[in-house]
Design a protein around this motif. Structure first.
Motif, PDB file in Angstrom:
ATOM      1  N   LEU C   2      77.521  18.144  36.662  1.00 38.35           N
ATOM      2  CA  LEU C   2      76.343  17.666  37.371  1.00 38.35           C
ATOM      3  C   LEU C   2      75.127  18.357  36.780  1.00 38.35           C
ATOM      4  O   LEU C   2      75.069  19.589  36.737  1.00 38.35           O
ATOM      5  CB  LEU C   2      76.481  18.007  38.860  1.00 38.35           C
ATOM      6  CG  LEU C   2      75.458  17.367  39.775  1.00 38.35           C
ATOM      7  CD1 LEU C   2      75.875  15.935  40.101  1.00 38.35           C
ATOM      8  CD2 LEU C   2      75.298  18.175  41.046  1.00 38.35           C
ATOM      9  N   ARG C   3      74.149  17.583  36.334  1.00 41.32           N
ATOM     10  CA  ARG C   3      72.927  18.182  35.782  1.00 41.32           C
ATOM     11  C   ARG C   3      71.868  18.262  36.877  1.00 41.32           C
ATOM     12  O   ARG C   3      71.440  17.242  37.413  1.00 41.32           O
ATOM     13  CB  ARG C   3      72.421  17.361  34.594  1.00 41.32           C
ATOM     14  CG  ARG C   3      71.360  18.114  33.812  1.00 41.32           C
ATOM     15  CD  ARG C   3      71.034  17.480  32.500  1.00 41.32           C
ATOM     16  NE  ARG C   3      72.083  17.679  31.517  1.00 41.32           N
ATOM     17  CZ  ARG C   3      71.995  17.241  30.251  1.00 41.32           C
ATOM     18  NH1 ARG C   3      70.929  16.578  29.856  1.00 41.32           N
ATOM     19  NH2 ARG C   3      72.978  17.459  29.418  1.00 41.32           N
ATOM     20  N   PHE C   4      71.444  19.504  37.164  1.00 46.13           N
ATOM     21  CA  PHE C   4      70.638  19.795  38.350  1.00 46.13           C
ATOM     22  C   PHE C   4      69.287  20.366  37.900  1.00 46.13           C
ATOM     23  O   PHE C   4      69.230  21.378  37.203  1.00 46.13           O
ATOM     24  CB  PHE C   4      71.408  20.834  39.184  1.00 46.13           C
ATOM     25  CG  PHE C   4      70.938  21.012  40.604  1.00 46.13           C
ATOM     26  CD1 PHE C   4      69.704  20.560  41.033  1.00 46.13           C
ATOM     27  CD2 PHE C   4      71.748  21.636  41.533  1.00 46.13           C
ATOM     28  CE1 PHE C   4      69.292  20.728  42.340  1.00 46.13           C
ATOM     29  CE2 PHE C   4      71.343  21.808  42.848  1.00 46.13           C
ATOM     30  CZ  PHE C   4      70.113  21.353  43.241  1.00 46.13           C
ATOM     31  N   TYR C  55      62.399  12.594  35.741  1.00 43.25           N
ATOM     32  CA  TYR C  55      63.607  12.744  34.950  1.00 43.25           C
ATOM     33  C   TYR C  55      64.864  12.460  35.775  1.00 43.25           C
ATOM     34  O   TYR C  55      65.897  12.092  35.226  1.00 43.25           O
ATOM     35  CB  TYR C  55      63.649  14.125  34.286  1.00 43.25           C
ATOM     36  CG  TYR C  55      62.547  14.260  33.255  1.00 43.25           C
ATOM     37  CD1 TYR C  55      62.514  13.421  32.147  1.00 43.25           C
ATOM     38  CD2 TYR C  55      61.525  15.177  33.415  1.00 43.25           C
ATOM     39  CE1 TYR C  55      61.499  13.508  31.210  1.00 43.25           C
ATOM     40  CE2 TYR C  55      60.494  15.267  32.481  1.00 43.25           C
ATOM     41  CZ  TYR C  55      60.483  14.425  31.380  1.00 43.25           C
ATOM     42  OH  TYR C  55      59.482  14.496  30.463  1.00 43.25           O
ATOM     43  N   VAL C  56      64.784  12.611  37.091  1.00 43.28           N
ATOM     44  CA  VAL C  56      65.900  12.193  37.946  1.00 43.28           C
ATOM     45  C   VAL C  56      65.972  10.661  37.943  1.00 43.28           C
ATOM     46  O   VAL C  56      67.048  10.076  37.814  1.00 43.28           O
ATOM     47  CB  VAL C  56      65.748  12.748  39.383  1.00 43.28           C
ATOM     48  CG1 VAL C  56      66.746  12.088  40.329  1.00 43.28           C
ATOM     49  CG2 VAL C  56      65.926  14.266  39.396  1.00 43.28           C
ATOM     50  N   GLU C  57      64.813  10.033  38.076  1.00 45.85           N
ATOM     51  CA  GLU C  57      64.788   8.566  38.061  1.00 45.85           C
ATOM     52  C   GLU C  57      65.396   8.008  36.767  1.00 45.85           C
ATOM     53  O   GLU C  57      66.226   7.096  36.797  1.00 45.85           O
ATOM     54  CB  GLU C  57      63.343   8.076  38.205  1.00 45.85           C
ATOM     55  CG  GLU C  57      63.243   6.554  38.265  1.00 45.85           C
ATOM     56  CD  GLU C  57      61.800   6.062  38.313  1.00 45.85           C
ATOM     57  OE1 GLU C  57      60.884   6.887  38.106  1.00 45.85           O
ATOM     58  OE2 GLU C  57      61.594   4.858  38.566  1.00 45.85           O
ATOM     59  N   ASP C  62      70.899  14.481  37.123  1.00 40.21           N
ATOM     60  CA  ASP C  62      71.610  13.795  38.208  1.00 40.21           C
ATOM     61  C   ASP C  62      70.908  13.997  39.533  1.00 40.21           C
ATOM     62  O   ASP C  62      70.878  13.120  40.384  1.00 40.21           O
ATOM     63  CB  ASP C  62      73.042  14.330  38.293  1.00 40.21           C
ATOM     64  CG  ASP C  62      73.875  13.926  37.099  1.00 40.21           C
ATOM     65  OD1 ASP C  62      73.843  12.735  36.738  1.00 40.21           O
ATOM     66  OD2 ASP C  62      74.529  14.801  36.514  1.00 40.21           O
ATOM     67  N   CYS C  63      70.399  15.217  39.703  1.00 40.70           N
ATOM     68  CA  CYS C  63      69.675  15.486  40.943  1.00 40.70           C
ATOM     69  C   CYS C  63      68.723  16.636  40.690  1.00 40.70           C
ATOM     70  O   CYS C  63      68.728  17.242  39.618  1.00 40.70           O
ATOM     71  CB  CYS C  63      70.626  15.813  42.077  1.00 40.70           C
ATOM     72  SG  CYS C  63      71.591  17.290  41.790  1.00 40.70           S
ATOM     73  N   ALA C 186      68.396  12.540  44.262  1.00 45.80           N
ATOM     74  CA  ALA C 186      69.461  12.214  43.316  1.00 45.80           C
ATOM     75  C   ALA C 186      69.122  10.928  42.579  1.00 45.80           C
ATOM     76  O   ALA C 186      68.459  10.029  43.125  1.00 45.80           O
ATOM     77  CB  ALA C 186      70.788  12.058  44.038  1.00 45.80           C
ATOM     78  N   ASN C 187      69.594  10.844  41.379  1.00 48.34           N
ATOM     79  CA  ASN C 187      69.515   9.605  40.607  1.00 48.34           C
ATOM     80  C   ASN C 187      70.376   8.553  41.309  1.00 48.34           C
ATOM     81  O   ASN C 187      71.443   8.855  41.832  1.00 48.34           O
ATOM     82  CB  ASN C 187      70.038   9.867  39.189  1.00 48.34           C
ATOM     83  CG  ASN C 187      70.110   8.599  38.373  1.00 48.34           C
ATOM     84  OD1 ASN C 187      71.153   7.929  38.394  1.00 48.34           O
ATOM     85  ND2 ASN C 187      69.035   8.259  37.694  1.00 48.34           N
TER      86      ASN C 187
END
Lengths: 288, 288, 288, 288, 288, 288
Positions: C2-4, C55-57, C62-63, C186-187
């Motif tokens: 998960l990329r946070f 960048y989430v959009e 990911d969030c 979150a995306n």
């Protein structure tokens, strides 16, 4: 509104931190001399500890926190609401002591007749000399008083907590003039005003609760039911603990509040009477 | 009196903080090499971690805290009282590793025959090479060892915890020589002396209690009585919890101590079996 | 994995501290733009709060945690997972307000027709003006916006929490455009992905638990059994407390969790109904 | 009165120091947004470099110091009075360059068709793309742009001086958009006002004199009279030096001003033609 | 290319500053171990002073700056190019001295037979003891050596400049082992290489010029022509001054370079022989 | 030996720097109250500026640097050797002024009859009131005096240089009591002692030379011989300059010393009469 004076300077951050623990969050801004506090009934003023008692006496402040030493030095006529003990390391009050160099011939205050003394507490020192029938010149010291004892004056009256700074400066204590702790003081009229008095008393209770909590901890342990009496007998300080059950039969959990500085002696004793799973946890406030 | 050596330098503040948590408040003064400690039975000395085992062995110190690595490097004959785990982030011991640049042809220690190695632990490295039958020049590195691997020597033996500094320097680990944790060590004669041994043991217990508490937390939750068995079954780590009543009928409070780093996995499981009002609180000490 | 995304800059330290309280230890290195985190399922990125929603959009993250204000300013299409309240002192959300100098003739947004406004949130401001049918020039301010209101522009749209900086700059609030709190977003695709969604939800729960714990405390007191009903009636907020026995007959211990900022009002009331030995202790997490 | 804008932020201290060298002492107070300057004809404003040209154009400032890049980015219609070279280490202008990761397939701006670019200079970048007939998305970057090139966007337009930060981030320069130096700019009306124009010109001369002096030094040496011609021939840069007598017959002293960075090459040559007692001394101002 | 080693650590900033004065601007980055220097013929390496001579001897560095003490301690076979005097306050070399506590019975090195000595320069100390026919244990000290003399060892060998730190630690100097100044050293092969040798010699000249300039000043004064002889006779140190005319008839200006630390004695003498308008100005470089 | 008192505290670093410029290098150690100075005839003591005159009067110090204000406040009977002007920014003396809030009804000292005044200079203030026949209460202020004027007292007597702090605190100056500059003072007996007097005078000359040099610069320019008279006429301040030849025929170099703060006005005038290649260089000392 209650106008409350807190000591500006070296004690400022510690005092604001204690106020926060008591439940009053203060924010000091470089842009304004009136700090923000999250209580609409309070107005905070930051004033040098040396002067707070003067402004409480005159009524510019309703109450304030300052040292017993400065109340005495100023001879301020104020109501003392409560006493706190701030310093954690030494758990000792501040002491104003008469000092001379280690190798000075001065053995008692009597030897200072006709000599010169430097101090920040000129009035306290003059009163002390008078009590002992000694006549000496007392001059106000703007700071770095300890260094002066070796060359510039014959003796100094200086404040100390652990004495380590005096030792490092090779000074010998001749006598103690005063032992001082922080006090919450109130203006005599404010104290007669019902709402103000109640507000001051509540704050005193919360502050005391926050300050005392720094020197206390919660202690919790498991013990076999049968060993409880032995435990309580061995450590009478564990007065009136909370008793809870454990999932394991025949065992109970015992919980109480004790002084942090005795824990290092308690734990070996607790182990000796069969306590297990001893935990110590921090407290924010303790109000008896 | 017990003379106790603590590591001076990068670990100094962390060690003094741990001592305070164990119940021993230390104050270091710039004016004196003897720190103040609020225990009349203790004398503190701050000495480089690399040297403590040497002075404990010789009896200049009764005991001290240092790393297993430096005890081995010095080959000191001391009694090891206990082991601690200081580093919180990684929860991993320090490792002394043999490293070469990522693109070095060196694949194993055997490839270092006739080469030059820089390290702070010359003795450990020489012993290691001897064990592997490799003959290489080992030179003492005064610091910044990682940078040397690229130009000045063929390999280095350096300490690492998470390996991130090695990666940033583009170094590859070839082998591990030693894994090291902090130890409380005692002089062999001091350990035979009854009072000193007891004092050292008590301090070991309190320090261990303080250090372990950093990695533990208290966990408390409410659960319907009927779900307790399910809870205990799902999380056997919650061994022997305290059980208390709630004012609401049919519900109980369950309380125990767990490793902080498992909480993030526990909480979803606790929720899954019906726990509510879960709270986690910090601990100062945990003594089993 | 998960990329946070976490906010880089002024909120960075506070956010990393909160993540640690939630159970995720992050180490930022000056040598790498990828921080270390002790969870193999997570990848942390530090990005300016203003940009995270973008960048989430787009799915690069990911969030992430960012403010509601910047989600709105960027008009990002993301899934909002939860809301947090970070600021402790004021317990108030950040507010974007339209301000003018104290002595400005501007009384409402209508008076800004044809004027010039400086702000960091150009899109929010333009949308607000359009809603009110006002046509004015909106220019991007790179910082120090408050100072500009006096000379360089006719009004500003600026963020404030307690309003004290506005007061210090002698500015008057004309209107509020937006009230903003930190959000976990979150995306939309990541949210549809089962594993990612569950991971995000767990993190949201743990973070919320850690953040709320900062504003909560544990409260424990002893009271005579007979006074319990009075206590619960006087303080309905003490809902469903834990009840334990004391070694002293007829007395019980009552324990619960309350908002820290009400404690200063509770304690006098608790004392009034007979509570004794009141202690307050800190919490790490509170998960309902 | 002349209202003069100086860049707030990272260049602020350097600029104030240069103003002092030029003869204008400025004091910034945390209590006021108007700095003190010891010239009654000047009013100083500290404004972000990015915005100065905008406020000079509008006439809120009579003149100001900012970068050529931001004048271009803002498209401001202002009079350029002079150019300065601030950076000492590199003696190179700031360059805005198009960068991609070292291993990116992008070789020229043409390869960016349909890609995404992050930058602080959105207008410059859009204009540049248009010139090259490339259509790409340009998004405003709030900072840390270099890190974005690897993950979040396809390319960046960033500023660099020596290129070392780009290398450390493993970025490759594809093209240069703009080379920028600090400029003194004036509002067009202020420039038509006689007194203001003269004041601005004097300040430009003094500032230029102070800034150039940082890169120049005085050089003085003794040489036998007969070798003077050889000296001047060998080093034509020593144009029109001062010639003085020495107490020793047949010898003279020669003194001139040269660029500091050539001194390391000059001195060996000066020695070679017989110069002795060469001294280099610092300068405060150099006005041709 | 010439690879040049500079001392990393406590002397690093001072050395880089001296290099800049010599005309070589160095920038150290936290992101790279290779500093930037504005000379394409140079490659800078920052290495601990203790190790530089070792790497120069082996040829990893062509030349470097380090102390005479560490060249001796390492027994390195290198070419010494020049000597510098860095310390400004004391204008004295660093001295490695054998020290004991003030009240130690040790009066000479002979009294150390069979004792224990701590030092950072183990080889130097062993060699010294051997020369005096004394057999004693020498152990490597990782730092804070001065404190050890009182408890942990019988004597120390430590470095001192003014002796004030020794006095503050109540230590007595028994003997001096070595007097050390910074040296520019070269690898023997590099020294044979023509281009490298010339480059090193030029750098030595420029560095020496920069370092000596710190201890020199320019002195200029006006004097009646008739008093010139008296002036030169009274102060022979004013050798070969520059003589210039003044607009006032019968008066001349005299200018020369002198050691800064004699100026406080010169000026009264200059006044006594009729000098007026005496000015002292700073120098960047002095090359004879 | 001459015992010399320097002001401890906020002026300490500036004073030590000035002593260094005068040629006396002082090193303050945290381990000793006696600073090191590189002159065997001097003993330095650091004492609060407020107290220096007292200890000079009593003979504990032979001489010292302090403000005229504190000599007056203490009423010390000392010999004044010289006056210095330390502050560079404002080039103005410190002024002790009587202040009230901007909106106070107090217009002159007469309006303070029966009021309360806070100040650090109690004696000066009492003397001033007496001169004006006003009877008011004067209380010693331990600091932050400016804030007190708004609430705690009716007026203050405070020190100011540029007045900007008073303006920021919204205070109005009613009257000026004293203008003060730093002075070098000597004990009356020390001044009669020939060696001490001479030493003090030399130090006064060197210190004055160093301090005045901070406000002076060297100015050198080239001019056509024929324009020299015009130059000297236009700028009579360029009195008695040095005249040297240039290699270019018909041109000369003119050099002199001027006040730095006039250079910004001089340079345009110099250019106007044909001067070229104007350089300004810094000075260490100027002794007339």
């Amino acid at each position: 509104m209650l106008r409350f004076g807190l000591p500006k300077g070296s004690l400022q951050d510690a005092t604001i931190q204690k106020m926060a623990k008591a439940g009053f969050n203060i924010q000091v801004s470089s842009r304004s001399y009136v700090p923000y506090v999250d209580d609409d009934e309070l107005e905070i003023r930051l004033i040098r500890a040396q002067e707070i008692s003067r402004y409480v006496e005159h009524g510019y402040l309703d109450c304030g926190i300052t040292g017993y030493d400065w109340i005495m030095e100023n001879g301020s006529d104020v109501h003392e609401v409560g006493e706190f003990l701030f310093s954690k390391v030494s758990r000792k009050p501040a002491r104003w002591v008469l000092c001379v160099p280690e190798n000075s011939p001065v053995k008692s205050v009597k030897d200072l007749q006709g000599k010169r003394i430097a101090t920040e507490v000129v009035n306290l020192t003059k009163r002390y000399l008078k009590q002992h029938g000694v006549s000496a010149e007392v001059e106000f010291s703007w700071g770095a008083t300890e260094v002066k004892a070796h060359e510039l004056v014959d003796a100094i009256v200086e404040v100390t907590e652990t004495g380590s700074s005096l030792r490092a400066n090779k000074l010998r204590i001749v006598d103690e003039l005063l032992s001082s702790t922080p006090r919450l003081i109130a203006n005599r009229n404010a104290w007669k005003h019902q709402w103000k008095r109640q507000k001051i008393q509540t704050m005193a209770m919360l502050l005391k609760g926050a300050i005392e909590a720094e020197a206390k901890v919660g202690l919790k342990m498991n013990i076999a039911q049968k060993n409880l009496a032995k435990l309580l007998k061995a450590l009478p300080a564990l007065r009136n603990p909370t008793i809870s059950g454990l999932s394991q039969k025949g065992w109970i959990a015992v919980e109480t509040i004790v002084d942090e500085h005795v824990v290092r002696e308690f734990i070996p004793k607790l182990k000796a009477v069969g306590a297990e799973g001893i935990i110590e946890y921090p407290l924010n406030k303790v109000v008896y």
